[in-house]
Design a protein around this motif. Structure first.
Motif, PDB file in Angstrom:
ATOM      1  N   GLN A 249     -18.713   8.438  49.851  1.00  0.00           N
ATOM      2  CA  GLN A 249     -20.029   7.902  49.539  1.00  0.00           C
ATOM      3  C   GLN A 249     -20.681   7.184  50.718  1.00  0.00           C
ATOM      4  N   ALA A 250     -20.075   6.089  51.168  1.00  0.00           N
ATOM      5  CA  ALA A 250     -20.675   5.330  52.265  1.00  0.00           C
ATOM      6  C   ALA A 250     -19.789   5.427  53.501  1.00  0.00           C
TER       7      ALA A 250
ATOM      8  N   GLY B 199     -23.312  10.930  48.185  1.00  0.00           N
ATOM      9  CA  GLY B 199     -23.307  10.468  49.573  1.00  0.00           C
ATOM     10  C   GLY B 199     -23.844  11.534  50.538  1.00  0.00           C
TER      11      GLY B 199
ATOM     12  N   ALA C 176     -18.221  11.464  53.592  1.00  0.00           N
ATOM     13  CA  ALA C 176     -19.552  11.080  54.038  1.00  0.00           C
ATOM     14  C   ALA C 176     -19.614  10.946  55.561  1.00  0.00           C
TER      15      ALA C 176
END
Ligand code: FNR
Length: 383
Positions: free
Chosen positions: A280-281, A178, A42
């Protein structure tokens, strides 16, 4: 010893031993779009890099004269005695990295050969029953991406139960994909091309939701899949989730101490600290930095699994010393699939285990229990 003595006879390992070399070989073996998907993360990938770098901040104080010639790396997970403290983290779409398209089976066969437990992903190229068969005697766990359709979720869980999986690992952090620039740039999302949907197309509930005329139409299948994928679960859904199975349920993606405590209070059987390998983050903490808080909050009530950034046996040893019950291998085994299929994964797992075993020996920590009592310090803390 196998490698060193082999070297004396002029033979060297068929695949790279160091992670950096493995990574380069895998990259060279894969098409760019596949490499982007498996190696990418991400944002600017700072969290992905930080996951790996976090391990270098810790070190174990070695103890001598222990005579740790016999080591026992086994761990207990829900009453199952696992021969080693590592497991194959759930990796969806792994088939795109395999020459024959069957990456899940390659991983499962490596799991069968090594006894290293595998968490089979919902997003696989082969149905969970076939992956379960390939696991042989090795206990497998099933990872659930909870669909929006509750009947479909129940069906997947009951199939996993019937196929002999020992626990359900519910991934919480990926109900949306993400922000992954490498994939966004080329609109590269393999699932939308129909990759790794075998568990859906073989599912009676999923099939029943499709009009009969489109049950074999790839486009209709992808659209149907996209409409059900990604249930943003909340605490209110957990009693329903719990009611689906008597198998242990592990929540993957729990990184906050309060979330871990609350999950245990509502009857969850295991916590899995992970930030999805930074996919994802972006901009979050390295997963390893969040492990001690969760271990303290859980206080031994349930197992704590861990992944994100593990690249070597020394990483495994540090995560265990911090209190992880078992440690997940992600990208390294995907690269094993890329360079050598089943044999490549076996090589990666055996190399990681051999290094962990050697480290436990030379550090005078012959068991996982002794490792948990090791003197683990921040680098620089003794100076
Ligand atoms: C994943 N991961 C993942 N997790 C999950 O719960 N279900 C899945 O289907 C997938 N799929 C997936 C695909 C690919 C290509 C990767 C690299 C990762 C996340 C995985 O379980 C694990 O959390 C990370 O791989 C850990 O990070 P590192 O150590 O691989 O960097």
């Amino acid at each position: 010893n196998e490698i060193y003595f082999g070297g004396l006879r002029g033979s060297v390992p068929p695949y790279p031993v160091a992670f950096a070399a493995l990574e380069l070989t895998a990259e060279a073996a894969l098409p760019t779009s596949v490499w982007s998907y498996v190696a990418g993360g991400a944002g600017d990938e700072r969290t992905q890099r930080a996951n790996v770098e976090a391990f270098a901040r810790w070190g174990i104080v070695p103890r001598m004269l222990v005579g740790a010639t016999e080591r026992d790396l086994s761990v207990d997970l829900f009453g199952i005695q696992l021969p080693s403290p590592i497991f194959l983290a759930p990796v969806g779409v792994v088939g795109i990295a395999a020459q024959d398209g069957h990456g899940d089976l390659a991983a499962a066969r490596a799991s069968a050969a090594t006894g290293v437990t595998m968490i089979a992903s919902t997003l696989s190229e082969d149905p969970l029953e076939a992956v379960g068969d390939a696991l042989g005697e090795t206990p497998g766990l099933f990872q659930l991406y909870t669909p929006k359709d509750r009947d479909l979720a129940a069906s997947l869980v009951s199939r996993a139960e019937a196929a002999g999986y020992k626990a359900i690992v519910v991934t919480l952090d990926t109900w949306m994909t993400g922000w992954r620039p490498r994939d966004l740039t080329t609109a590269n999302f393999p699932q939308l091309r129909g990759a790794a949907l075998a568990n859906y197309v073989t599912d009676p509930v999923f099939r029943a939701a499709l009009p009969e005329s489109s049950r074999n139409d790839p486009r209709a299948i992808v659209e149907q899949w996209a409409s059900v994928f990604g249930n943003p679960l909340t605490w209110a859904d957990l009693p329903w989730l719990r009611s689906l199975t008597t198998l242990p349920i592990i929540l993957k993606g729990i990184c906050a101490a309060d979330d871990a405590r609350r999950a245990i209070d509502v009857g969850i059987d295991g916590i899995y600290v992970s930030n999805h390998g930074g996919r994802q983050a972006n901009g979050g903490l390295p997963a390893l930095d969040m492990l001690p808080d969760v271990v303290a909050a859980v206080a031994g009530c349930v197992p704590v699994l861990f992944d994100s950034g593990v690249r070597s046996g020394s990483d495994v040893v540090i995560a265990l010393a911090m209190g992880a019950t078992a440690v997940g291998i992600g990208r390294p085994y995907v690269y094993g699939v890329a360079v050598g299929g089943t044999a490549g994964v076996i090589h990666v797992l055996r190399s990681i285990l051999a290094e962990a075993d050697l480290l436990m020996g030379v550090n005078g920590l012959p068991t996982i229990a002794s490792l948990r009592t090791a003197d683990l310090r921040r680098v620089g803390a003794l100076s």
